[in-house]
Design a protein around this motif. Structure first.
Motif, PDB file in Angstrom:
ATOM      1  N   LEU A   7       1.051  -1.097   0.306  1.00 35.32           N
ATOM      2  CA  LEU A   7      -0.044  -0.236   0.120  1.00 35.32           C
ATOM      3  C   LEU A   7       0.938   1.279   0.053  1.00 35.32           C
ATOM      4  CD1 LEU A   7      -3.071   0.921   0.216  1.00 35.32           C
ATOM      5  CD2 LEU A   7      -2.616   1.166   2.794  1.00 35.32           C
ATOM      6  N   GLN A   8       0.480   2.128  -0.778  1.00 36.24           N
ATOM      7  CA  GLN A   8       1.134   3.480  -0.900  1.00 36.24           C
ATOM      8  C   GLN A   8       0.305   4.676  -0.601  1.00 36.24           C
ATOM      9  OE1 GLN A   8       3.797   4.171  -4.168  1.00 36.24           O
ATOM     10  NE2 GLN A   8       4.739   2.016  -4.001  1.00 36.24           N
ATOM     11  N   PRO A   9       0.730   5.776  -0.176  1.00 38.64           N
ATOM     12  CA  PRO A   9      -0.282   6.905   0.239  1.00 38.64           C
ATOM     13  C   PRO A   9      -1.042   7.523  -1.206  1.00 38.64           C
ATOM     14  CG  PRO A   9       1.972   7.335   1.243  1.00 38.64           C
ATOM     15  CD  PRO A   9       2.098   6.050   0.421  1.00 38.64           C
ATOM     16  N   THR A  10      -0.200   7.269  -2.395  1.00 38.18           N
ATOM     17  CA  THR A  10      -0.871   7.685  -3.574  1.00 38.18           C
ATOM     18  C   THR A  10      -1.943   6.864  -4.152  1.00 38.18           C
ATOM     19  OG1 THR A  10       1.348   7.215  -4.576  1.00 38.18           O
ATOM     20  CG2 THR A  10       1.069   9.295  -4.128  1.00 38.18           C
ATOM     21  N   VAL A  60      -7.365   9.320  -2.396  1.00 45.40           N
ATOM     22  CA  VAL A  60      -6.055   8.406  -2.157  1.00 45.40           C
ATOM     23  C   VAL A  60      -5.707   8.353  -0.892  1.00 45.40           C
ATOM     24  CG1 VAL A  60      -4.898   9.383  -4.350  1.00 45.40           C
ATOM     25  CG2 VAL A  60      -5.012  10.680  -2.082  1.00 45.40           C
ATOM     26  N   HIS A  61      -4.939   7.155  -0.423  1.00 37.61           N
ATOM     27  CA  HIS A  61      -4.977   6.928   0.891  1.00 37.61           C
ATOM     28  C   HIS A  61      -4.263   8.182   1.736  1.00 37.61           C
ATOM     29  CE1 HIS A  61      -5.905   3.026  -0.598  1.00 37.61           C
ATOM     30  NE2 HIS A  61      -6.153   2.497   0.745  1.00 37.61           N
ATOM     31  N   TYR A  62      -3.388   9.011   1.220  1.00 37.04           N
ATOM     32  CA  TYR A  62      -3.120   9.965   1.908  1.00 37.04           C
ATOM     33  C   TYR A  62      -4.054  10.778   2.632  1.00 37.04           C
ATOM     34  CZ  TYR A  62      -0.722  14.524   2.879  1.00 37.04           C
ATOM     35  OH  TYR A  62      -0.328  15.662   3.453  1.00 37.04           O
ATOM     36  N   TYR A  63      -5.209  10.904   1.918  1.00 34.70           N
ATOM     37  CA  TYR A  63      -6.303  11.632   2.516  1.00 34.70           C
ATOM     38  C   TYR A  63      -6.895  10.843   3.862  1.00 34.70           C
ATOM     39  CZ  TYR A  63     -11.312  12.805   2.878  1.00 34.70           C
ATOM     40  OH  TYR A  63     -12.482  13.114   3.632  1.00 34.70           O
ATOM     41  N   LEU A  64      -6.958   9.599   3.572  1.00 33.89           N
ATOM     42  CA  LEU A  64      -7.359   8.975   4.945  1.00 33.89           C
ATOM     43  C   LEU A  64      -6.138   8.868   6.021  1.00 33.89           C
ATOM     44  CD1 LEU A  64      -9.676   6.932   5.525  1.00 33.89           C
ATOM     45  CD2 LEU A  64      -8.297   4.856   4.841  1.00 33.89           C
ATOM     46  N   MET A  65      -5.014   8.824   5.578  1.00 30.53           N
ATOM     47  CA  MET A  65      -4.030   9.299   6.807  1.00 30.53           C
ATOM     48  C   MET A  65      -4.302  10.286   7.435  1.00 30.53           C
ATOM     49  SD  MET A  65      -0.834   8.028   4.533  1.00 30.53           S
ATOM     50  CE  MET A  65       0.608   8.658   5.397  1.00 30.53           C
ATOM     51  N   ASN A  66      -4.729  11.558   6.630  1.00 31.79           N
ATOM     52  CA  ASN A  66      -5.091  12.858   7.396  1.00 31.79           C
ATOM     53  C   ASN A  66      -6.016  12.844   8.126  1.00 31.79           C
ATOM     54  OD1 ASN A  66      -2.676  14.022   6.414  1.00 31.79           O
ATOM     55  ND2 ASN A  66      -3.498  14.823   4.795  1.00 31.79           N
ATOM     56  N   VAL A  67      -7.362  12.357   7.669  1.00 34.77           N
ATOM     57  CA  VAL A  67      -8.534  12.020   8.116  1.00 34.77           C
ATOM     58  C   VAL A  67      -8.405  11.409   9.533  1.00 34.77           C
ATOM     59  CG1 VAL A  67     -10.978  11.167   8.268  1.00 34.77           C
ATOM     60  CG2 VAL A  67      -9.966  12.304   6.228  1.00 34.77           C
ATOM     61  N   LEU A  68      -7.724  10.176   9.748  1.00 36.88           N
ATOM     62  CA  LEU A  68      -7.625   9.387  10.848  1.00 36.88           C
ATOM     63  C   LEU A  68      -6.252  10.098  11.788  1.00 36.88           C
ATOM     64  CD1 LEU A  68      -8.600   6.157   9.363  1.00 36.88           C
ATOM     65  CD2 LEU A  68      -9.928   7.354  10.600  1.00 36.88           C
ATOM     66  N   GLY A  69      -5.610  10.529  11.137  1.00 36.32           N
ATOM     67  CA  GLY A  69      -4.257  11.059  12.122  1.00 36.32           C
ATOM     68  C   GLY A  69      -3.369   9.794  12.010  1.00 36.32           C
ATOM     69  N   GLN A  70      -3.332   9.038  11.090  1.00 39.74           N
ATOM     70  CA  GLN A  70      -2.529   7.654  11.245  1.00 39.74           C
ATOM     71  C   GLN A  70      -1.392   7.773  10.131  1.00 39.74           C
ATOM     72  OE1 GLN A  70      -2.431   5.837  13.957  1.00 39.74           O
ATOM     73  NE2 GLN A  70      -4.429   6.539  15.057  1.00 39.74           N
ATOM     74  N   PRO A  71      -0.326   6.779  10.590  1.00 38.78           N
ATOM     75  CA  PRO A  71       0.765   6.655   9.565  1.00 38.78           C
ATOM     76  C   PRO A  71       0.117   5.606   8.491  1.00 38.78           C
ATOM     77  CG  PRO A  71       1.694   5.762  11.611  1.00 38.78           C
ATOM     78  CD  PRO A  71       0.280   6.756  11.710  1.00 38.78           C
ATOM     79  N   LEU A  72       0.777   5.481   7.425  1.00 38.73           N
ATOM     80  CA  LEU A  72       0.314   4.485   6.403  1.00 38.73           C
ATOM     81  C   LEU A  72       0.378   3.129   7.200  1.00 38.73           C
ATOM     82  CD1 LEU A  72      -0.331   3.793   3.526  1.00 38.73           C
ATOM     83  CD2 LEU A  72       1.832   3.474   2.897  1.00 38.73           C
ATOM     84  N   GLN A  73       1.582   2.830   7.841  1.00 40.19           N
ATOM     85  CA  GLN A  73       1.660   1.452   8.465  1.00 40.19           C
ATOM     86  C   GLN A  73       0.352   0.933   9.477  1.00 40.19           C
ATOM     87  OE1 GLN A  73       4.126  -0.673   8.309  1.00 40.19           O
ATOM     88  NE2 GLN A  73       2.765  -2.126   9.553  1.00 40.19           N
ATOM     89  N   LYS A  74      -0.054   2.013  10.183  1.00 42.12           N
ATOM     90  CA  LYS A  74      -1.418   1.984  11.016  1.00 42.12           C
ATOM     91  C   LYS A  74      -2.504   1.674  10.288  1.00 42.12           C
ATOM     92  CE  LYS A  74      -2.783   1.569  15.144  1.00 42.12           C
ATOM     93  NZ  LYS A  74      -2.238   0.363  16.136  1.00 42.12           N
ATOM     94  N   ILE A  75      -2.724   2.582   8.937  1.00 41.18           N
ATOM     95  CA  ILE A  75      -3.820   2.355   8.197  1.00 41.18           C
ATOM     96  C   ILE A  75      -3.873   0.970   7.612  1.00 41.18           C
ATOM     97  CG2 ILE A  75      -4.852   3.211   5.996  1.00 41.18           C
ATOM     98  CD1 ILE A  75      -5.081   5.147   8.311  1.00 41.18           C
ATOM     99  N   LEU A  82     -10.177  -5.103  10.493  1.00 42.37           N
ATOM    100  CA  LEU A  82     -11.473  -4.929   9.979  1.00 42.37           C
ATOM    101  C   LEU A  82     -11.913  -5.998   9.042  1.00 42.37           C
ATOM    102  CD1 LEU A  82     -12.146  -1.168   9.190  1.00 42.37           C
ATOM    103  CD2 LEU A  82     -12.988  -2.487  11.297  1.00 42.37           C
ATOM    104  N   GLU A  83     -10.991  -6.473   8.033  1.00 42.56           N
ATOM    105  CA  GLU A  83     -11.336  -7.683   7.114  1.00 42.56           C
ATOM    106  C   GLU A  83     -11.160  -8.783   7.938  1.00 42.56           C
ATOM    107  OE1 GLU A  83      -8.297  -5.560   3.559  1.00 42.56           O
ATOM    108  OE2 GLU A  83      -7.678  -7.189   4.917  1.00 42.56           O
ATOM    109  N   ALA A  84     -10.141  -9.168   9.032  1.00 41.59           N
ATOM    110  CA  ALA A  84     -10.371 -10.421   9.631  1.00 41.59           C
ATOM    111  C   ALA A  84     -11.591 -10.621  10.452  1.00 41.59           C
ATOM    112  CB  ALA A  84      -9.314 -10.468  10.336  1.00 41.59           C
ATOM    113  N   ILE A  85     -12.275  -9.486  10.911  1.00 38.27           N
ATOM    114  CA  ILE A  85     -13.161  -9.553  11.955  1.00 38.27           C
ATOM    115  C   ILE A  85     -14.688  -9.592  10.970  1.00 38.27           C
ATOM    116  CG2 ILE A  85     -13.989  -7.073  12.136  1.00 38.27           C
ATOM    117  CD1 ILE A  85     -13.442  -9.770  14.880  1.00 38.27           C
ATOM    118  N   GLY A  86     -14.454  -9.533   9.784  1.00 34.41           N
ATOM    119  CA  GLY A  86     -15.755  -9.568   8.922  1.00 34.41           C
ATOM    120  C   GLY A  86     -16.589  -8.133   8.533  1.00 34.41           C
ATOM    121  N   LEU A  87     -15.756  -6.955   9.106  1.00 33.12           N
ATOM    122  CA  LEU A  87     -16.473  -5.917   8.683  1.00 33.12           C
ATOM    123  C   LEU A  87     -16.114  -5.102   7.208  1.00 33.12           C
ATOM    124  CD1 LEU A  87     -16.436  -4.233  12.308  1.00 33.12           C
ATOM    125  CD2 LEU A  87     -18.168  -5.448  11.098  1.00 33.12           C
ATOM    126  N   LEU A  88     -15.258  -5.624   6.726  1.00 32.31           N
ATOM    127  CA  LEU A  88     -14.575  -5.064   5.435  1.00 32.31           C
ATOM    128  C   LEU A  88     -14.184  -5.963   4.522  1.00 32.31           C
ATOM    129  CD1 LEU A  88     -14.032  -2.061   4.470  1.00 32.31           C
ATOM    130  CD2 LEU A  88     -11.599  -2.509   5.223  1.00 32.31           C
TER     131      LEU A  88
END
Length: 457
Positions: A7-10, A60-75, A82-88
């Motif tokens: 995964l990349q921010p762009t 782009v995922h950079y937007y999600l990083m800013n909204v959640l305030g999390q680095p790419l690794q955490k995203i 979420l995938e493992a628990i069946g929500l995504l």
């Protein structure tokens, strides 16, 4: 595995919401799922849910990083939870324009389904304890119907008669689709052949091991870390007088067996899959290597926040770095290097024109990594300094024309990684001087007809 390979921010993404979610389902996610997956995962789920309701255009995922305030690794890690628990559910497409992800929001289980699932109910119990668990059951589960009532609800086939018709294959294709489980779970890891070895047909008939019973056996074996030999005892104890295996009896007997043979404490949920991440150094890092790692693992908004002493950056600064990532297509790590270089060479300022001029130069030079950015900044520093002075002269001229007093510029400060380069050069010059002195000494001794041994004696 390196996170940027996954995964990349762009990388762009869009969100699909196949069905509207209710307030009740939001309560289920908050009260049932949050203790298991954590607040970060729930926040990401609710954020995606809200975005999908507005049918927004791809981001782009950079937007999600800013909204959640999390680095790419955490995203990435949160997405996997979420995938493992069946929500995504996540889908990926690769084309000439790069990678594009489609995220599909999945409806959470209902309260009854959740409590009947051996894995989810046990992990929730282990997280919140017995009393809160009982309160949740009382709050969300409907009371049992009066035993005096007999259900007389008619089924589909009691009311309707099937009419045979030739339907197109594309219309009936959905019938062949595999049933969607509550959450992704692999059953192939459990050895049912080994389970059957110790269970004769007289003790446990094959008809008792229905598909639903096998699913429950597999989940319980995973939950309590029981072998097929252990599960033989559980199955024997769970079999009722009609040679049936119900979910409730299997769960009860597996729990009792676990208490007696393993521990009286409930099992805990732990991650077992290694997430792709920034590769850890095998040797102690230099200051320059630490700088690269900081740039690569920190969102630009956090870099601006660090420069502001932990305070939120100005909207103009945020807009500028977002423009560099989204419009210029620069890697966030390279933007971090650019921000640091400019701020430390302009007395903690971020002049838009100056930043964009350097960014345009780096883009023409095809700068893709922080190493390339650092080398180019060192190489072209004098040119960048000229651009900065030219801009300052224009600003000074404008200031003088208004009658304001002109003040001298402060002495330029350079980043530590830039200064380190000069320190290394100084060490090289000192070595060169020593070699020149040694050569001169040798020539002088030759003129005198002496050698080192004679002089040192």
């Amino acid at each position: 595995m390196h996170i940027l390979k996954e995964l990349q921010p762009t990388d762009s993404y869009e969100i699909r919401l196949p069905h509207h979610l209710s307030t009740y389902e939001r309560q289920i996610v908050t009260m049932f799922y949050q203790p298991i997956i954590g607040a970060n995962a729930v926040t990401m789920y609710l954020t995606m849910w809200t975005e999908a309701e507005f049918e927004t255009s791809p981001q782009v995922h950079y937007y999600l990083m800013n909204v959640l305030g999390q680095p790419l690794q955490k995203i990435f890690e949160t997405r996997a939870i979420l995938e493992a628990i069946g929500l995504l559910r996540t889908f990926k497409r690769q084309d000439a324009n790069g990678r594009h992800f489609l995220y599909e929001i999945v409806r959470p289980l209902g309260a009854e389904q959740f409590f009947n699932d051996p894995l989810l109910s046990m992990f929730l119990f282990s997280k919140i304890g017995e009393q809160p668990y009982r309160k949740l059951r009382t709050r969300f589960l409907r009371p049992q119907r009066d035993a005096q009532y007999e259900e007389v609800t008619r089924s589909f086939i009691d009311v309707f008669t099937p009419v045979h018709a030739n339907m197109p294959s594309d219309v009936t294709a959905a019938e062949n689709q595999p049933k969607q489980e509550a959450y992704p779970f692999h059953y192939a890891d459990f050895d049912f052949n080994m389970l059957r070895v110790g269970l004769s047909e007289q003790l446990v008939p094959s008809s008792a091991l229905t598909p639903s019973a096998k699913i429950m056996i597999t989940k319980l074996a995973f939950l309590y870390e029981l072998t097929p030999i252990d599960m033989q005892k559980v199955v024997l104890a769970a079999l009722d007088e009609h040679n049936h295996l119900t979910d409730e009896r299997l769960k009860k007997e597996a729990k009792e067996y676990y208490k007696v043979t393993v521990s009286k404490k409930a099992p805990q949920l732990q991650k077992r899959v290694e997430m792709p991440m920034i590769e850890a150094p095998t040797q102690p890092e230099t200051k320059e290597e630490k700088r690269h790692r900081y740039w690569q693992t920190t969102p630009p908004v956090q870099v601006l926040r660090d420069f502001s002493g932990g305070n939120d950056p100005m909207p103009t600064s945020l807009e500028l770095v977002e423009n560099l990532v989204l419009d210029y297509g620069m890697e966030p790590a390279v933007v971090n290097a650019l921000v640091e270089y400019v701020m430390l060479t302009t007395d903690m300022k971020l002049p838009r024109k100056y930043v964009q001029t350097i960014a345009d130069h780096w883009r023409r030079k095809n700068v893709q990594t922080t190493q390339q950015a650092m080398e180019l900044a060192r190489k072209e520093h004098e040119q960048y300094k000229g651009w900065k002075e030219k801009a300052e002269v224009k600003a000074t001229t404008s200031t003088q024309s208004t009658g304001r007093k002109y003040t001298n510029r402060r002495e330029e400060k350079l980043p530590d990684w830039f200064e380190t380069r000069h320190e290394q050069k100084d060490e090289q010059l000192t070595t060169q001087q020593e070699e020149e002195l040694a050569a001169a000494r040798k020539r002088m001794l030759q003129k005198l007809g002496l050698d080192d041994g004679e002089v040192n004696e």
